[in-house]
Design a protein around this motif. Structure first.
Motif, short mmCIF file in Angstrom:
data_model
loop_
_atom_site.label_atom_id
_atom_site.label_comp_id
_atom_site.label_asym_id
_atom_site.label_seq_id
_atom_site.Cartn_x
_atom_site.Cartn_y
_atom_site.Cartn_z
N LEU A 1 31.47 -42.07 -1.04
CA LEU A 1 31.21 -43.50 -1.15
C LEU A 1 29.77 -43.81 -0.72
CD1 LEU A 1 31.90 -46.46 -1.59
CD2 LEU A 1 32.96 -46.49 0.69
N ASP B 1 25.11 -40.26 14.48
CA ASP B 1 26.46 -39.73 14.66
C ASP B 1 27.31 -40.87 15.21
OD1 ASP B 1 28.78 -38.61 15.62
OD2 ASP B 1 27.81 -36.79 16.36
N VAL B 2 28.28 -41.31 14.45
CA VAL B 2 29.04 -42.51 14.86
C VAL B 2 29.92 -42.25 16.08
CG1 VAL B 2 28.99 -43.75 12.66
CG2 VAL B 2 30.81 -42.07 13.09
N ALA C 1 34.10 -41.05 8.20
CA ALA C 1 35.46 -40.81 8.70
C ALA C 1 35.79 -39.33 8.52
CB ALA C 1 36.47 -41.65 7.91
N1 LIG Z 1 38.08 -40.27 -0.65
C1 LIG Z 1 39.26 -40.84 -0.77
O1 LIG Z 1 40.07 -40.47 -1.62
C2 LIG Z 1 39.62 -41.99 0.13
C3 LIG Z 1 40.88 -42.60 -0.03
C4 LIG Z 1 41.22 -43.66 0.81
C5 LIG Z 1 40.33 -44.10 1.79
N2 LIG Z 1 39.13 -43.49 1.93
C6 LIG Z 1 38.22 -43.96 2.99
O2 LIG Z 1 36.97 -44.29 2.41
C7 LIG Z 1 35.91 -43.97 3.31
C8 LIG Z 1 34.86 -43.13 2.60
O3 LIG Z 1 35.45 -41.94 2.11
P1 LIG Z 1 34.61 -40.81 1.38
O4 LIG Z 1 35.49 -40.20 0.35
O5 LIG Z 1 33.28 -41.32 0.99
O6 LIG Z 1 34.46 -39.77 2.57
P2 LIG Z 1 33.56 -38.45 2.66
O7 LIG Z 1 33.05 -38.09 1.32
O8 LIG Z 1 34.35 -37.47 3.44
O9 LIG Z 1 32.32 -38.96 3.50
C9 LIG Z 1 32.36 -39.19 4.85
C10 LIG Z 1 30.97 -38.96 5.37
O10 LIG Z 1 30.99 -39.24 6.78
C11 LIG Z 1 30.15 -38.31 7.38
N3 LIG Z 1 30.46 -38.10 8.79
C12 LIG Z 1 31.40 -37.31 9.32
N4 LIG Z 1 31.37 -37.35 10.64
C13 LIG Z 1 30.38 -38.20 10.96
C14 LIG Z 1 29.84 -38.65 12.19
N5 LIG Z 1 30.33 -38.24 13.36
N6 LIG Z 1 28.81 -39.52 12.14
C15 LIG Z 1 28.30 -39.95 10.98
N7 LIG Z 1 28.75 -39.54 9.79
C16 LIG Z 1 29.79 -38.69 9.78
C17 LIG Z 1 30.38 -37.02 6.63
O11 LIG Z 1 29.30 -36.17 6.90
P3 LIG Z 1 29.21 -34.64 6.40
O12 LIG Z 1 28.66 -34.79 5.02
O13 LIG Z 1 28.27 -34.06 7.37
O14 LIG Z 1 30.60 -34.11 6.48
C18 LIG Z 1 30.49 -37.51 5.22
O15 LIG Z 1 29.24 -37.48 4.58
C19 LIG Z 1 36.56 -43.29 4.52
O16 LIG Z 1 36.66 -44.23 5.56
C20 LIG Z 1 37.94 -42.90 4.02
O17 LIG Z 1 38.88 -42.90 5.08
C21 LIG Z 1 38.75 -42.45 1.12
#
Ligand SMILES: NC(=O)c1ccc[n+]([C@@H]2O[C@H](COP(=O)([O-])OP(=O)(O)OC[C@H]3O[C@@H](n4cnc5c(N)ncnc54)[C@H](OP(=O)(O)O)[C@@H]3O)[C@@H](O)[C@H]2O)c1
Length: 302
Positions: A13, A52-53, A76
């Protein structure tokens, strides 16, 4: 002028938000993620701060310096099985970090847009509207519901955007998505097993990014469902992908969720009713077929 800070900008996202918001002249954007900026190559003009959150001092410092009007919290632990096996880590990232982000938003009067999930529900009676009661069956879902409770008590403006099975092409991530996985497996003549007993309203990542922007633009407050509109099983999705690319559907085998041994339970029938977002935000998602076409086009770019 909106000043928008994104957390987790390296993620699926986060990347789509950067692509959507960077060209806008009415937005000042700060992308943040832990570690390095993975997007420097594709978005050389993107402002980035490492944040880092899970570190409250860092969150406070970056928010105080940038002074956003809006903060979109995407970071997350999104791997559902990892949350089950690393519960401490999941609590730190999906619950505690949300409290740190909320604290900074309260202190600096920032409108928080928080991302949540259909996995807060047990999946017994989807599709859900915004009023449905959460009842998670996985640790990921539990932590995301805890986060919602923290956000709902925040003493700043807030919106919770819930989404479902997000798909899209990501840069530099080593991660695939259902469309490309099905396409590439069938092209290679591989048989794939795809579940028929999980129902979702899959969400094109670009649509979710647009939903976030609409929430910012309209200063939306409260809970919104932001997903696709059509209810499909992963098996249905695989068949549509095969149709789109004119591939051999006999390679797609039906499977029960129970045939995969995974640490976390999956809710059987989630999916969202999105009429509130359509009515109040003007949200208009693509169809899954349009989504396949967009993913196919981008897959060759990255
Ligand atoms: N993807 C889905 O299917 C889905 C479905 C329902 C809800 N959601 C929600 O939508 C949101 C976005 O999802 P997404 O698919 O974009 O997730 P994602 O691709 O896993 O991206 C999460 C990002 O957060 C970063 N991160 C991890 N730990 C961190 C920290 N301590 N401090 C700062 N950044 C950190 C990760 O970094 P790294 O690149 O270093 O790992 C990653 O780039 C989330 O809240 C998720 O719960 C997603």
């Amino acid at each position: 002028m909106k000043r928008i800070l994104i957390t987790g900008s390296n993620g699926l996202l986060g990347q789509k938000l950067a692509a959507l918001l960077l060209p806008r002249t009415d937005v000042e954007l700060l992308a943040t993620s832990r570690g390095d900026n993975k997007l420097a190559e594709i978005f050389p003009t993107l402002s980035f701060a490492s944040m880092d959150v899970t570190n409250p001092v860092e969150v406070e410092r970056v928010v105080a310096e940038f002074k956003p009007t809006h903060l979109i919290h995407t970071a997350a632990m999104t791997n559902v099985d990892q949350c089950e096996t690393d519960q401490e880590g999941a609590l730190r990232l999906n619950r505690d970090a949300v409290a740190f982000v909320v604290e900074a938003c309260e202190k600096h009067n920032v409108h928080l847009i928080h991302l949540s999930t259909d996995f807060i529900f047990d999946g017994e009676d989807g599709p859900y509207d915004e009023e449905a009661e959460g009842n998670p069956i996985s640790f990921y879902g539990e932590t995301k519901l805890m986060a919602e409770e923290i956000v709902k008590k925040a003493r700043c403006k807030w919106a919770i955007l819930r989404t479902v099975l997000v798909y899209g092409v990501v840069h530099d991530y080593g991660r695939t998505n259902i469309v490309l996985w099905v396409r590439d497996s069938l092209r290679a003549g591989k048989v794939i097993k795809v579940v028929t007993d999980q129902f979702r309203t899959p969400t094109l990542a670009e649509d979710l990014a647009m939903g976030c922007w609409l929430a910012v633009e309209r200063d939306a407050e409260g809970v919104y469902n932001i997903s696709g509109k059509e209810m499909y099983t992963p098996y249905d999705m695989a068949m549509l992908v095969a149709d789109y690319f004119d591939l051999d559907k006999s390679l797609i085998d039906k499977a029960d969720g129970s045939t995969f041994s995974q640490p976390a339970k999956r809710p059987p029938r989630t999916g969202f009713i999105i009429t509130k977002a359509e009515r109040e935000l003007g949200y208009r998602p693509h169809t899954f077929e349009e989504g396949i076409a967009m993913v196919a086009e981008q897959a060759d770019m990255y």
